[in-house]
Design a protein around this motif. Structure first.
Motif, mmCIF file in Angstrom:
data_model
loop_
_atom_site.group_PDB
_atom_site.id
_atom_site.type_symbol
_atom_site.label_atom_id
_atom_site.label_comp_id
_atom_site.label_asym_id
_atom_site.label_seq_id
_atom_site.Cartn_x
_atom_site.Cartn_y
_atom_site.Cartn_z
ATOM 1 N N ALA A 236 71.116 68.318 -22.626
ATOM 2 C CA ALA A 236 71.361 67.488 -23.809
ATOM 3 C C ALA A 236 70.066 67.251 -24.582
ATOM 4 C CB ALA A 236 71.974 66.152 -23.392
ATOM 5 N N VAL A 237 68.961 67.068 -23.855
ATOM 6 C CA VAL A 237 67.672 66.866 -24.507
ATOM 7 C C VAL A 237 67.235 68.127 -25.248
ATOM 8 C CG1 VAL A 237 65.212 66.504 -24.082
ATOM 9 C CG2 VAL A 237 66.893 65.023 -22.972
ATOM 10 N N ARG A 238 67.347 69.269 -24.590
ATOM 11 C CA ARG A 238 66.950 70.529 -25.243
ATOM 12 C C ARG A 238 67.747 70.752 -26.521
ATOM 13 N NH1 ARG A 238 66.411 73.229 -19.829
ATOM 14 N NH2 ARG A 238 64.150 73.364 -19.454
ATOM 15 N N GLN A 239 69.028 70.494 -26.458
ATOM 16 C CA GLN A 239 69.865 70.647 -27.643
ATOM 17 C C GLN A 239 69.460 69.641 -28.719
ATOM 18 O OE1 GLN A 239 74.042 70.365 -26.789
ATOM 19 N NE2 GLN A 239 74.671 70.646 -28.916
ATOM 20 N N GLY A 240 69.134 68.430 -28.318
ATOM 21 C CA GLY A 240 68.793 67.385 -29.272
ATOM 22 C C GLY A 240 67.470 67.580 -29.985
ATOM 23 N N VAL A 241 66.529 68.306 -29.352
ATOM 24 C CA VAL A 241 65.203 68.483 -29.968
ATOM 25 C C VAL A 241 65.076 69.818 -30.710
ATOM 26 C CG1 VAL A 241 64.153 67.023 -28.185
ATOM 27 C CG2 VAL A 241 64.117 69.522 -27.904
ATOM 28 N N GLU A 242 66.143 70.577 -30.762
ATOM 29 C CA GLU A 242 66.068 71.900 -31.413
ATOM 30 C C GLU A 242 65.600 71.817 -32.857
ATOM 31 O OE1 GLU A 242 69.887 73.678 -30.976
ATOM 32 O OE2 GLU A 242 69.473 74.493 -28.967
ATOM 33 N N ARG A 243 65.978 70.751 -33.558
ATOM 34 C CA ARG A 243 65.634 70.608 -34.971
ATOM 35 C C ARG A 243 64.406 69.737 -35.197
ATOM 36 N NH1 ARG A 243 71.542 69.852 -37.959
ATOM 37 N NH2 ARG A 243 72.482 71.787 -37.165
ATOM 38 N N TRP A 244 63.745 69.335 -34.128
ATOM 39 C CA TRP A 244 62.536 68.535 -34.304
ATOM 40 C C TRP A 244 61.452 69.349 -35.002
ATOM 41 C CZ3 TRP A 244 60.888 64.968 -29.658
ATOM 42 C CH2 TRP A 244 61.848 63.948 -29.503
ATOM 43 N N PRO A 245 60.698 68.732 -35.899
ATOM 44 C CA PRO A 245 59.599 69.457 -36.555
ATOM 45 C C PRO A 245 58.423 69.731 -35.620
ATOM 46 C CG PRO A 245 59.643 67.160 -37.249
ATOM 47 C CD PRO A 245 60.872 67.376 -36.435
ATOM 48 N N VAL A 246 58.376 69.008 -34.494
ATOM 49 C CA VAL A 246 57.328 69.216 -33.491
ATOM 50 C C VAL A 246 58.022 69.469 -32.154
ATOM 51 C CG1 VAL A 246 55.237 68.273 -32.428
ATOM 52 C CG2 VAL A 246 55.935 67.504 -34.718
ATOM 53 N N ALA A 247 57.749 70.616 -31.549
ATOM 54 C CA ALA A 247 58.430 70.964 -30.302
ATOM 55 C C ALA A 247 57.762 70.280 -29.113
ATOM 56 C CB ALA A 247 58.421 72.477 -30.100
ATOM 57 N N PRO A 248 58.516 69.554 -28.306
ATOM 58 C CA PRO A 248 57.932 68.911 -27.134
ATOM 59 C C PRO A 248 57.924 69.839 -25.921
ATOM 60 C CG PRO A 248 60.214 68.252 -27.314
ATOM 61 C CD PRO A 248 59.939 69.180 -28.472
ATOM 62 N N ARG A 249 57.030 69.552 -24.997
ATOM 63 C CA ARG A 249 57.109 70.180 -23.675
ATOM 64 C C ARG A 249 57.979 69.275 -22.819
ATOM 65 N NH1 ARG A 249 53.795 69.657 -18.983
ATOM 66 N NH2 ARG A 249 52.220 68.489 -20.156
ATOM 67 N N ILE A 250 59.112 69.786 -22.367
ATOM 68 C CA ILE A 250 60.065 68.991 -21.603
ATOM 69 C C ILE A 250 59.771 69.142 -20.117
ATOM 70 C CG2 ILE A 250 62.511 68.673 -21.046
ATOM 71 C CD1 ILE A 250 63.148 69.801 -23.841
ATOM 72 N N VAL A 251 59.638 68.015 -19.427
ATOM 73 C CA VAL A 251 59.387 68.042 -17.985
ATOM 74 C C VAL A 251 60.481 67.245 -17.287
ATOM 75 C CG1 VAL A 251 56.897 68.305 -18.277
ATOM 76 C CG2 VAL A 251 57.865 66.017 -18.027
ATOM 77 N N THR A 252 60.830 67.672 -16.090
ATOM 78 C CA THR A 252 61.860 66.978 -15.320
ATOM 79 C C THR A 252 61.302 66.582 -13.958
ATOM 80 O OG1 THR A 252 62.702 69.066 -14.431
ATOM 81 C CG2 THR A 252 63.746 68.237 -16.439
ATOM 82 N N GLY A 253 61.877 65.571 -13.392
ATOM 83 C CA GLY A 253 61.433 65.132 -12.068
ATOM 84 C C GLY A 253 60.385 64.042 -12.153
ATOM 85 N N GLU A 254 60.360 63.182 -11.137
ATOM 86 C CA GLU A 254 59.468 62.028 -11.118
ATOM 87 C C GLU A 254 58.003 62.421 -11.051
ATOM 88 O OE1 GLU A 254 58.977 57.921 -11.451
ATOM 89 O OE2 GLU A 254 60.758 59.178 -11.678
ATOM 90 N N ALA A 255 57.668 63.448 -10.260
ATOM 91 C CA ALA A 255 56.266 63.849 -10.104
ATOM 92 C C ALA A 255 55.689 64.344 -11.428
ATOM 93 C CB ALA A 255 56.136 64.927 -9.024
#
Length: 387
Positions: A236-255
Protein backbone atom coordinates in the motif's frame (compact mmCIF):
# COMPACT_ATOMS: atom_id res chain seq x y z
CA UNK A 1 1.57 -22.84 42.77
CA UNK A 2 0.69 -19.28 41.76
CA UNK A 3 -1.71 -18.96 38.83
CA UNK A 4 -1.56 -15.70 36.86
CA UNK A 5 -4.06 -14.84 34.12
CA UNK A 6 -2.91 -12.23 31.58
CA UNK A 7 -4.81 -10.64 28.69
CA UNK A 8 -3.07 -8.78 25.85
CA UNK A 9 -4.74 -8.45 22.45
CA UNK A 10 -2.28 -6.24 20.51
CA UNK A 11 1.37 -6.66 19.59
CA UNK A 12 2.57 -3.85 21.87
CA UNK A 13 0.72 -5.35 24.83
CA UNK A 14 2.01 -8.81 23.93
CA UNK A 15 5.59 -7.53 24.28
CA UNK A 16 4.85 -5.96 27.65
CA UNK A 17 3.18 -9.16 28.81
CA UNK A 18 6.17 -11.24 27.74
CA UNK A 19 8.56 -9.00 29.66
CA UNK A 20 6.39 -9.23 32.77
CA UNK A 21 6.10 -13.02 32.47
CA UNK A 22 9.86 -13.38 32.16
CA UNK A 23 10.51 -11.50 35.41
CA UNK A 24 7.71 -13.32 37.24
CA UNK A 25 9.17 -16.65 36.14
CA UNK A 26 12.59 -15.55 37.44
CA UNK A 27 11.03 -14.64 40.79
CA UNK A 28 8.70 -17.62 41.20
CA UNK A 29 10.51 -20.34 39.23
CA UNK A 30 8.37 -23.41 38.61
CA UNK A 31 5.82 -22.25 41.17
CA UNK A 32 3.91 -20.14 38.64
CA UNK A 33 1.45 -21.04 35.93
CA UNK A 34 0.40 -18.59 33.20
CA UNK A 35 -2.94 -18.62 31.41
CA UNK A 36 -4.75 -16.12 29.25
CA UNK A 37 -4.67 -14.34 25.91
CA UNK A 38 -1.53 -13.20 24.13
CA UNK A 39 0.55 -13.24 20.99
CA UNK A 40 3.85 -14.69 19.84
CA UNK A 41 6.05 -13.01 22.46
CA UNK A 42 3.95 -14.29 25.36
CA UNK A 43 3.80 -17.73 23.74
CA UNK A 44 7.61 -17.84 23.85
CA UNK A 45 7.36 -17.28 27.61
CA UNK A 46 5.02 -20.23 28.03
CA UNK A 47 1.48 -18.92 27.44
CA UNK A 48 -0.99 -20.92 25.39
CA UNK A 49 -3.45 -18.29 24.20
CA UNK A 50 -7.16 -18.82 24.61
CA UNK A 51 -7.58 -17.62 21.00
CA UNK A 52 -5.31 -15.96 18.38
CA UNK A 53 -5.12 -12.23 19.06
CA UNK A 54 -5.47 -11.64 15.31
CA UNK A 55 -9.18 -12.33 15.80
CA UNK A 56 -9.39 -8.88 17.40
CA UNK A 57 -7.51 -7.02 14.67
CA UNK A 58 -10.54 -4.90 13.83
CA UNK A 59 -10.10 -1.34 12.59
CA UNK A 60 -12.60 1.50 12.49
CA UNK A 61 -16.12 2.02 13.76
CA UNK A 62 -17.83 0.11 10.94
CA UNK A 63 -15.45 -2.81 11.41
CA UNK A 64 -16.36 -3.01 15.10
CA UNK A 65 -20.09 -2.89 14.34
CA UNK A 66 -19.83 -5.70 11.80
CA UNK A 67 -17.79 -7.87 14.15
CA UNK A 68 -19.71 -7.03 17.34
CA UNK A 69 -21.23 -10.52 17.86
CA UNK A 70 -17.76 -12.04 17.56
CA UNK A 71 -16.23 -9.50 19.97
CA UNK A 72 -18.94 -10.13 22.55
CA UNK A 73 -18.45 -13.89 22.20
CA UNK A 74 -14.70 -13.54 22.82
CA UNK A 75 -15.35 -11.34 25.86
CA UNK A 76 -17.70 -13.96 27.32
CA UNK A 77 -15.23 -16.74 26.50
CA UNK A 78 -12.40 -14.88 28.22
CA UNK A 79 -14.45 -14.07 31.32
CA UNK A 80 -15.53 -17.70 31.64
CA UNK A 81 -11.89 -18.81 31.32
CA UNK A 82 -10.79 -16.41 34.07
CA UNK A 83 -13.50 -17.62 36.46
CA UNK A 84 -12.74 -21.26 35.71
CA UNK A 85 -8.98 -20.75 36.21
CA UNK A 86 -9.46 -19.19 39.66
CA UNK A 87 -6.23 -17.20 39.28
CA UNK A 88 -4.35 -15.48 42.09
CA UNK A 89 -4.40 -12.33 39.98
CA UNK A 90 -5.69 -11.02 36.63
CA UNK A 91 -3.43 -8.68 34.63
CA UNK A 92 -5.10 -6.82 31.77
CA UNK A 93 -2.68 -5.18 29.34
CA UNK A 94 -3.74 -2.17 27.26
CA UNK A 95 -6.61 -2.60 24.70
CA UNK A 96 -9.17 -1.13 27.14
CA UNK A 97 -12.16 -1.59 24.84
CA UNK A 98 -11.72 -5.34 25.28
CA UNK A 99 -9.79 -5.85 28.51
CA UNK A 100 -11.87 -3.48 30.67
CA UNK A 101 -15.09 -5.16 29.60
CA UNK A 102 -13.57 -8.46 30.69
CA UNK A 103 -12.35 -6.98 33.99
CA UNK A 104 -15.74 -5.47 34.88
CA UNK A 105 -17.50 -8.79 34.30
CA UNK A 106 -14.88 -10.74 36.24
CA UNK A 107 -15.17 -8.38 39.21
CA UNK A 108 -18.95 -8.74 39.16
CA UNK A 109 -18.80 -12.54 39.12
CA UNK A 110 -15.82 -13.07 41.44
CA UNK A 111 -14.89 -10.01 43.48
CA UNK A 112 -11.92 -11.62 45.27
CA UNK A 113 -9.71 -11.85 42.16
CA UNK A 114 -7.30 -8.86 42.26
CA UNK A 115 -7.03 -7.02 38.94
CA UNK A 116 -4.08 -4.99 37.67
CA UNK A 117 -4.28 -2.78 34.60
CA UNK A 118 -0.90 -2.60 32.82
CA UNK A 119 -0.96 0.53 30.58
CA UNK A 120 -3.40 3.24 31.51
CA UNK A 121 -6.18 4.22 29.14
CA UNK A 122 -5.88 7.89 28.13
CA UNK A 123 -8.12 9.20 30.91
CA UNK A 124 -6.02 12.40 31.00
CA UNK A 125 -6.90 13.13 27.35
CA UNK A 126 -10.52 12.12 26.98
CA UNK A 127 -13.38 10.54 28.94
CA UNK A 128 -11.78 11.42 32.32
CA UNK A 129 -14.73 9.89 34.17
CA UNK A 130 -13.29 6.47 33.35
CA UNK A 131 -10.65 6.93 36.06
CA UNK A 132 -13.20 7.08 38.87
CA UNK A 133 -15.21 4.22 37.31
CA UNK A 134 -12.08 2.04 37.24
CA UNK A 135 -12.00 2.03 41.04
CA UNK A 136 -14.84 -0.47 40.89
CA UNK A 137 -12.88 -3.13 39.03
CA UNK A 138 -9.13 -2.25 38.99
CA UNK A 139 -6.93 -2.54 42.09
CA UNK A 140 -3.79 -0.93 40.65
CA UNK A 141 -2.76 0.78 37.41
CA UNK A 142 0.77 0.37 36.05
CA UNK A 143 1.57 3.57 34.14
CA UNK A 144 3.99 3.90 31.23
CA UNK A 145 4.05 7.70 31.34
CA UNK A 146 5.42 9.73 34.27
CA UNK A 147 2.51 12.20 34.50
CA UNK A 148 -0.19 9.52 34.79
CA UNK A 149 -0.09 8.82 38.57
CA UNK A 150 -0.88 12.48 39.28
CA UNK A 151 -3.71 12.36 36.72
CA UNK A 152 -5.26 9.41 38.58
CA UNK A 153 -5.00 11.23 41.90
CA UNK A 154 -6.64 14.30 40.39
CA UNK A 155 -9.41 12.25 38.78
CA UNK A 156 -9.98 10.08 41.89
CA UNK A 157 -9.04 6.85 40.15
CA UNK A 158 -7.50 3.66 41.57
CA UNK A 159 -3.89 3.60 42.86
CA UNK A 160 -1.48 4.24 39.98
CA UNK A 161 2.29 3.73 39.87
CA UNK A 162 4.76 4.81 37.20
CA UNK A 163 6.70 1.72 36.14
CA UNK A 164 8.30 3.21 33.02
CA UNK A 165 7.99 2.95 29.27
CA UNK A 166 9.69 0.08 27.46
CA UNK A 167 11.39 2.63 25.18
CA UNK A 168 13.73 3.67 27.99
CA UNK A 169 15.22 0.18 27.84
CA UNK A 170 15.88 0.58 24.12
CA UNK A 171 17.89 3.80 24.00
CA UNK A 172 20.96 2.07 22.55
CA UNK A 173 18.93 1.11 19.47
CA UNK A 174 17.56 4.63 19.06
CA UNK A 175 20.66 6.77 19.46
CA UNK A 176 23.56 7.06 17.02
CA UNK A 177 27.10 5.84 17.51
CA UNK A 178 29.95 8.07 16.32
CA UNK A 179 29.73 6.92 12.68
CA UNK A 180 25.95 7.28 12.60
CA UNK A 181 26.20 10.74 14.15
CA UNK A 182 28.50 11.73 11.29
CA UNK A 183 25.80 10.69 8.81
CA UNK A 184 23.15 12.55 10.82
CA UNK A 185 25.24 15.71 10.55
CA UNK A 186 26.21 15.19 6.89
CA UNK A 187 24.57 16.52 3.73
CA UNK A 188 22.07 15.89 2.35
CA UNK A 189 20.19 15.34 5.61
CA UNK A 190 18.17 12.16 6.12
CA UNK A 191 14.47 12.92 6.53
CA UNK A 192 12.13 10.29 7.97
CA UNK A 193 8.50 10.04 6.91
CA UNK A 194 6.20 8.09 9.22
CA UNK A 195 2.61 8.19 7.90
CA UNK A 196 1.13 5.63 10.32
CA UNK A 197 0.84 1.94 11.07
CA UNK A 198 -2.69 1.32 9.80
CA UNK A 199 -4.09 1.23 6.30
CA UNK A 200 -6.55 4.05 7.03
CA UNK A 201 -3.71 6.27 8.29
CA UNK A 202 -1.66 5.55 5.18
CA UNK A 203 -4.57 6.60 2.96
CA UNK A 204 -5.18 9.78 4.94
CA UNK A 205 -1.59 10.99 5.09
CA UNK A 206 0.46 9.81 2.11
CA UNK A 207 -0.94 12.26 -0.42
CA UNK A 208 -0.58 15.31 1.83
CA UNK A 209 2.88 14.25 3.02
CA UNK A 210 4.07 13.74 -0.56
CA UNK A 211 2.86 17.17 -1.63
CA UNK A 212 4.53 18.81 1.39
CA UNK A 213 7.83 17.09 0.61
CA UNK A 214 7.61 18.29 -2.97
CA UNK A 215 7.19 21.87 -1.79
CA UNK A 216 10.25 21.60 0.46
CA UNK A 217 12.34 20.23 -2.43
CA UNK A 218 11.05 22.88 -4.86
CA UNK A 219 12.02 25.57 -2.36
CA UNK A 220 15.61 24.39 -2.68
CA UNK A 221 16.11 22.19 0.37
CA UNK A 222 17.82 18.89 -0.44
CA UNK A 223 17.22 15.75 1.61
CA UNK A 224 17.41 11.97 1.47
CA UNK A 225 14.02 10.44 2.18
CA UNK A 226 13.48 7.26 4.22
CA UNK A 227 10.04 5.79 4.91
CA UNK A 228 9.89 3.00 7.51
CA UNK A 229 6.80 0.78 7.40
CA UNK A 230 5.67 -2.73 8.25
CA UNK A 231 5.67 -5.75 5.91
CA UNK A 232 1.87 -5.95 5.76
CA UNK A 233 1.62 -2.30 4.61
CA UNK A 234 4.55 -2.15 2.23
CA UNK A 235 2.48 -2.74 -0.93
CA UNK A 236 0.00 0.00 0.00
CA UNK A 237 2.89 2.36 0.77
CA UNK A 238 4.67 1.64 -2.51
CA UNK A 239 1.47 2.29 -4.42
CA UNK A 240 0.81 5.47 -2.43
CA UNK A 241 4.24 7.02 -3.09
CA UNK A 242 4.32 6.32 -6.83
CA UNK A 243 3.30 9.91 -7.62
CA UNK A 244 5.49 11.57 -5.02
CA UNK A 245 7.86 14.17 -6.49
CA UNK A 246 10.61 12.77 -4.24
CA UNK A 247 11.10 9.01 -4.14
CA UNK A 248 11.64 7.58 -0.65
CA UNK A 249 13.75 4.61 0.33
CA UNK A 250 11.22 2.25 1.92
CA UNK A 251 12.44 0.06 4.77
CA UNK A 252 10.55 -2.62 6.66
CA UNK A 253 11.12 -4.23 10.02
CA UNK A 254 12.01 -2.81 13.43
CA UNK A 255 15.80 -3.09 13.03
CA UNK A 256 15.82 -1.11 9.78
CA UNK A 257 13.47 1.48 11.26
CA UNK A 258 15.73 2.01 14.28
CA UNK A 259 18.78 2.24 12.00
CA UNK A 260 17.03 5.03 10.10
CA UNK A 261 16.21 6.83 13.37
CA UNK A 262 19.89 6.84 14.29
CA UNK A 263 20.95 8.74 11.16
CA UNK A 264 17.93 11.00 10.68
CA UNK A 265 18.18 14.78 10.92
CA UNK A 266 14.41 15.34 11.10
CA UNK A 267 11.04 13.63 10.70
CA UNK A 268 7.51 14.16 9.42
CA UNK A 269 5.34 11.89 11.53
CA UNK A 270 1.76 10.95 12.25
CA UNK A 271 1.00 11.68 15.89
CA UNK A 272 1.25 8.73 18.28
CA UNK A 273 3.83 6.76 20.28
CA UNK A 274 6.34 7.29 17.47
CA UNK A 275 6.69 10.94 18.57
CA UNK A 276 8.10 9.80 21.91
CA UNK A 277 10.35 7.34 20.09
CA UNK A 278 11.69 10.12 17.86
CA UNK A 279 12.17 12.49 20.80
CA UNK A 280 14.22 9.89 22.69
CA UNK A 281 16.27 9.39 19.52
CA UNK A 282 16.92 13.14 19.42
CA UNK A 283 15.16 13.65 16.08
CA UNK A 284 13.26 16.98 15.75
CA UNK A 285 9.92 16.55 14.02
CA UNK A 286 6.76 17.98 12.55
CA UNK A 287 3.61 16.03 13.41
CA UNK A 288 0.27 15.71 11.68
CA UNK A 289 -2.93 13.76 11.92
CA UNK A 290 -6.07 13.55 9.85
CA UNK A 291 -9.18 11.40 10.28
CA UNK A 292 -12.63 11.20 8.73
CA UNK A 293 -15.07 14.04 9.45
CA UNK A 294 -17.32 11.98 11.76
CA UNK A 295 -14.40 10.81 13.90
CA UNK A 296 -12.97 14.34 13.97
CA UNK A 297 -16.31 15.71 15.24
CA UNK A 298 -16.29 13.20 18.10
CA UNK A 299 -12.64 13.77 19.02
CA UNK A 300 -12.94 17.55 19.09
CA UNK A 301 -15.64 17.26 21.74
CA UNK A 302 -13.93 14.53 23.74
CA UNK A 303 -10.26 15.52 23.96
CA UNK A 304 -9.38 17.46 27.13
CA UNK A 305 -5.68 18.26 26.56
CA UNK A 306 -4.00 21.14 24.73
CA UNK A 307 -1.70 18.85 22.73
CA UNK A 308 -2.31 15.36 21.35
CA UNK A 309 1.41 14.81 20.81
CA UNK A 310 2.66 12.27 23.34
CA UNK A 311 6.18 13.71 23.45
CA UNK A 312 4.76 17.19 24.20
CA UNK A 313 2.67 15.76 27.05
CA UNK A 314 5.65 13.97 28.61
CA UNK A 315 7.87 17.04 28.24
CA UNK A 316 5.18 19.32 29.66
CA UNK A 317 5.73 21.86 26.90
CA UNK A 318 4.45 22.26 23.35
CA UNK A 319 7.74 22.29 21.46
CA UNK A 320 6.67 19.94 18.65
CA UNK A 321 4.39 21.55 16.06
CA UNK A 322 1.17 19.63 15.36
CA UNK A 323 -1.02 20.07 12.29
CA UNK A 324 -4.35 18.40 12.88
CA UNK A 325 -7.34 17.88 10.62
CA UNK A 326 -7.97 21.04 8.52
CA UNK A 327 -4.46 22.29 9.44
CA UNK A 328 -2.93 19.11 8.04
CA UNK A 329 -2.12 20.60 4.63
CA UNK A 330 0.95 20.64 2.44
CA UNK A 331 1.00 24.46 2.58
CA UNK A 332 1.37 24.44 6.38
CA UNK A 333 3.55 21.35 6.73
CA UNK A 334 6.24 22.39 4.22
CA UNK A 335 7.67 25.51 5.96
CA UNK A 336 7.59 23.83 9.37
CA UNK A 337 9.44 20.85 7.92
CA UNK A 338 12.03 23.09 6.26
CA UNK A 339 12.76 24.57 9.71
CA UNK A 340 13.57 21.09 11.04
CA UNK A 341 16.17 20.56 8.30
CA UNK A 342 18.06 23.78 9.04
CA UNK A 343 19.66 25.28 12.15
CA UNK A 344 16.48 27.15 13.04
CA UNK A 345 15.21 28.34 16.43
CA UNK A 346 12.28 25.85 16.41
CA UNK A 347 14.70 22.98 15.75
CA UNK A 348 17.09 24.08 18.50
CA UNK A 349 14.16 24.38 20.93
CA UNK A 350 13.18 20.75 20.30
CA UNK A 351 16.74 19.46 20.64
CA UNK A 352 17.12 21.28 23.95
CA UNK A 353 13.82 19.93 25.28
CA UNK A 354 14.62 16.35 24.22
CA UNK A 355 17.83 16.48 26.28
CA UNK A 356 15.70 16.43 29.44
CA UNK A 357 13.63 13.36 28.54
CA UNK A 358 15.93 10.81 30.18
CA UNK A 359 15.54 12.46 33.57
CA UNK A 360 11.76 12.87 33.16
CA UNK A 361 11.23 9.21 32.22
CA UNK A 362 13.86 7.69 34.49
CA UNK A 363 13.06 4.61 36.57
CA UNK A 364 16.45 4.56 38.25
CA UNK A 365 18.30 1.32 37.76
CA UNK A 366 15.11 -0.77 37.76
CA UNK A 367 13.60 -1.85 34.45
CA UNK A 368 9.89 -1.30 33.74
CA UNK A 369 9.25 -5.06 33.66
CA UNK A 370 10.84 -5.50 37.10
CA UNK A 371 8.83 -2.59 38.54
CA UNK A 372 5.65 -4.05 37.09
CA UNK A 373 6.43 -7.52 38.46
CA UNK A 374 7.10 -6.10 41.94
CA UNK A 375 3.63 -4.57 42.06
CA UNK A 376 1.97 -7.72 40.70
CA UNK A 377 3.67 -9.83 43.36
CA UNK A 378 2.87 -7.37 46.16
CA UNK A 379 -0.78 -7.23 45.07
CA UNK A 380 -0.92 -11.02 45.10
CA UNK A 381 0.58 -11.12 48.59
CA UNK A 382 -2.01 -8.68 49.92
CA UNK A 383 -4.87 -10.53 48.29
CA UNK A 384 -7.03 -12.86 50.35
CA UNK A 385 -6.72 -15.44 47.56
CA UNK A 386 -2.97 -15.66 48.11
CA UNK A 387 -3.27 -16.41 51.82
Amino acid sequence: MRRIFLIATEESGDKLGAGLMKVLRQRLGDAVQFEGVGGRAMAREGLTSLFPIEELSIMGFTGVVKQLPKILRLIRQTVDAVIEAEPDILVIIDSPDFTHRVARRVRKRESTIPIIDYVSPSVWAWRPGRARAMRGYVDHVLALLPFEPEAYRRLHGPPCSYVGHSLIEQLATLRPNALEQQRRDAEPPVLLVLPGSRGSEIRQHLGIFGEALGRVRTAGTAFELVLPTTPHLVDAVRQGVERWPVAPRIVTGEAEKRAAFRIARAALAKSGTVTLELALAGVPMVTAYRVGSAEAWILRRAIKVKSVILANLVLGQEVIPEFLQENCTAEKLAPALADMLTDSAPRRQQVEAFAGLDAIMSTGNVSPSVRAADIVLETMRRSRRAV
